[in-house]
Design a protein around this motif. Sequence first.
Motif, PDB file in Angstrom:
ATOM      1  N   ALA A 131       8.190  -6.720   5.194  1.00 19.87           N
ATOM      2  CA  ALA A 131       9.201  -7.751   4.946  1.00 19.87           C
ATOM      3  C   ALA A 131       9.392  -7.987   3.450  1.00 19.87           C
ATOM      4  O   ALA A 131      10.523  -8.142   2.961  1.00 19.87           O
ATOM      5  CB  ALA A 131       8.810  -9.045   5.651  1.00 19.87           C
ATOM      6  N   ILE A 132       8.276  -8.000   2.715  1.00 18.41           N
ATOM      7  CA  ILE A 132       8.366  -8.213   1.266  1.00 18.41           C
ATOM      8  C   ILE A 132       9.053  -7.035   0.586  1.00 18.41           C
ATOM      9  O   ILE A 132       9.894  -7.207  -0.310  1.00 18.41           O
ATOM     10  CB  ILE A 132       6.963  -8.442   0.683  1.00 18.41           C
ATOM     11  CG1 ILE A 132       6.354  -9.728   1.254  1.00 18.41           C
ATOM     12  CG2 ILE A 132       7.009  -8.514  -0.838  1.00 18.41           C
ATOM     13  CD1 ILE A 132       4.918  -9.960   0.842  1.00 18.41           C
ATOM     14  N   ILE A 133       8.720  -5.817   1.024  1.00 12.91           N
ATOM     15  CA  ILE A 133       9.326  -4.623   0.424  1.00 12.91           C
ATOM     16  C   ILE A 133      10.832  -4.599   0.684  1.00 12.91           C
ATOM     17  O   ILE A 133      11.623  -4.204  -0.176  1.00 12.91           O
ATOM     18  CB  ILE A 133       8.640  -3.358   0.969  1.00 12.91           C
ATOM     19  CG1 ILE A 133       7.184  -3.295   0.476  1.00 12.91           C
ATOM     20  CG2 ILE A 133       9.401  -2.110   0.546  1.00 12.91           C
ATOM     21  CD1 ILE A 133       6.380  -2.168   1.058  1.00 12.91           C
ATOM     22  N   LYS A 134      11.243  -4.992   1.882  1.00 14.40           N
ATOM     23  CA  LYS A 134      12.672  -5.009   2.200  1.00 14.40           C
ATOM     24  C   LYS A 134      13.429  -5.969   1.290  1.00 14.40           C
ATOM     25  O   LYS A 134      14.504  -5.657   0.760  1.00 14.40           O
ATOM     26  CB  LYS A 134      12.891  -5.395   3.664  1.00 14.40           C
ATOM     27  CG  LYS A 134      14.359  -5.365   4.105  1.00 14.40           C
ATOM     28  CD  LYS A 134      14.502  -5.761   5.558  1.00 14.40           C
ATOM     29  CE  LYS A 134      15.968  -5.650   5.991  1.00 14.40           C
ATOM     30  NZ  LYS A 134      16.865  -6.441   5.144  1.00 14.40           N
ATOM     31  N   VAL A 135      12.889  -7.176   1.098  1.00 11.78           N
ATOM     32  CA  VAL A 135      13.515  -8.143   0.201  1.00 11.78           C
ATOM     33  C   VAL A 135      13.561  -7.606  -1.225  1.00 11.78           C
ATOM     34  O   VAL A 135      14.555  -7.767  -1.949  1.00 11.78           O
ATOM     35  CB  VAL A 135      12.766  -9.491   0.256  1.00 11.78           C
ATOM     36  CG1 VAL A 135      13.318 -10.460  -0.778  1.00 11.78           C
ATOM     37  CG2 VAL A 135      12.849 -10.094   1.655  1.00 11.78           C
ATOM     38  N   TYR A 136      12.494  -6.957  -1.642  1.00 13.55           N
ATOM     39  CA  TYR A 136      12.433  -6.396  -2.994  1.00 13.55           C
ATOM     40  C   TYR A 136      13.516  -5.334  -3.190  1.00 13.55           C
ATOM     41  O   TYR A 136      14.184  -5.291  -4.233  1.00 13.55           O
ATOM     42  CB  TYR A 136      11.049  -5.796  -3.245  1.00 13.55           C
ATOM     43  CG  TYR A 136      10.900  -5.122  -4.585  1.00 13.55           C
ATOM     44  CD1 TYR A 136      10.669  -5.866  -5.740  1.00 13.55           C
ATOM     45  CD2 TYR A 136      11.010  -3.733  -4.702  1.00 13.55           C
ATOM     46  CE1 TYR A 136      10.544  -5.247  -6.972  1.00 13.55           C
ATOM     47  CE2 TYR A 136      10.890  -3.115  -5.927  1.00 13.55           C
ATOM     48  CZ  TYR A 136      10.654  -3.873  -7.056  1.00 13.55           C
ATOM     49  OH  TYR A 136      10.529  -3.266  -8.275  1.00 13.55           O
ATOM     50  N   LYS A 137      13.704  -4.468  -2.197  1.00 13.58           N
ATOM     51  CA  LYS A 137      14.736  -3.435  -2.310  1.00 13.58           C
ATOM     52  C   LYS A 137      16.141  -4.041  -2.348  1.00 13.58           C
ATOM     53  O   LYS A 137      17.004  -3.565  -3.085  1.00 13.58           O
ATOM     54  CB  LYS A 137      14.609  -2.447  -1.153  1.00 13.58           C
ATOM     55  CG  LYS A 137      13.362  -1.565  -1.231  1.00 13.58           C
ATOM     56  CD  LYS A 137      13.313  -0.575  -0.076  1.00 13.58           C
ATOM     57  CE  LYS A 137      12.115   0.354  -0.206  1.00 13.58           C
ATOM     58  NZ  LYS A 137      12.043   1.332   0.922  1.00 13.58           N
ATOM     59  N   ASP A 138      16.357  -5.088  -1.547  1.00 15.83           N
ATOM     60  CA  ASP A 138      17.661  -5.750  -1.571  1.00 15.83           C
ATOM     61  C   ASP A 138      17.927  -6.371  -2.948  1.00 15.83           C
ATOM     62  O   ASP A 138      19.038  -6.280  -3.489  1.00 15.83           O
ATOM     63  CB  ASP A 138      17.734  -6.822  -0.484  1.00 15.83           C
ATOM     64  CG  ASP A 138      17.695  -6.218   0.921  1.00 15.83           C
ATOM     65  OD1 ASP A 138      17.992  -5.013   1.046  1.00 15.83           O
ATOM     66  OD2 ASP A 138      17.362  -6.947   1.866  1.00 15.83           O
TER      67      ASP A 138
END
Length: 366
Positions: A131-138
Amino acid sequence: MHQCPLPGEIQSNNRAEIYAILIAVRHVEAAGKIDFFTDNKPARNTYNKGKHRARLACHADLWSELFTILETRHIELNVYWMPSHTDKHKEKLEKAPPWMKDWHVAGNKVADELAGVAAELHAVPEDQAKAIIKVYKDLDLIQNRIIAVIKMFPQRKHNKTIHDNIKYKPTYKDQIIEKLKSSQHDCVIYGERLYCCGCNSNISIRAEHIGDFIESSCLLPDRTMTYAVGKQHTHHTHKITIYGGVYMCTTCGATASKKLEKLARPCEKPTSHGKHNRDAYLAGKPPAGFPKWPYTQIHLRQNVVVNIIQLQVDQLHRKTLRQIYVPPQPDRDEQQIEHDTEDQHGPPGRRIEEEPIEGSSSSDSD
């Protein structure tokens, strides 16, 4: 192996490297010497800039504690940089300093393995990490879009940052500590007084003739050391030791804590009471007349004097180590950097390169 989250909210690679140096300094005795080898250039460069510049870094809390320990305990610290993973990437050996040996490479490899084990033990659960990685990529996509828009605008005049306008003003104590570096006295500052562990002299740091004292010669006393207890001093014929906070003569066995009686007079032949105290001292038992031993209210002056013997032993130990262990010499690039820095900014090693802004990406920091 030290496993724990880093102090503070920031949990980054650069902060971990600085914290590793701080942990090593905390476990070194007074007047010790450390040669610390790291593959992190920002940590090495920030330390070489000195404490005044380190106080402006993003990890100023760790740097402040580090330099405080070094000054108050007279510890000598040298930080050396070496490239990482040279056992796997042979091309990095071209950047390696000439002093680097095989045991440096082996030690760096073991440190990386232990860091990996500790990272796995404190790793974030996979479902939370995704979840954190997804937000970071966005956020990365949004930032790249903003950067592209900004680049379309015409170039604007660059304004200086807040840190560029800050000029640190050394305190009065900092000025005294700076002067002590060229003094013959081996001094310690406790409160508002300056104590020399060599000649057993002391003076207020606010005294008008403090400069004359610092520039004077340090002459070792030619008599047995005396101790101040209340308004009196022990007689120089006694051989005083500190046993659980109690002043005791190892010759006659006389004792004192708050007030001097026998210890203020010349040393005499031990009585039965004195022999009992000497036997208790050798056996590690409480001396007579001190049921609440060990005595906790030690005089402030004693806290300084008690370290004199330990400092002398450590200095002899350091001399012995220097005969066996030859510290590495900086390579030509580092010497050139320090020479250029000395011409532009004063003492060498104070300004080399800026520490990267917290949050910027870095791999092995080599």
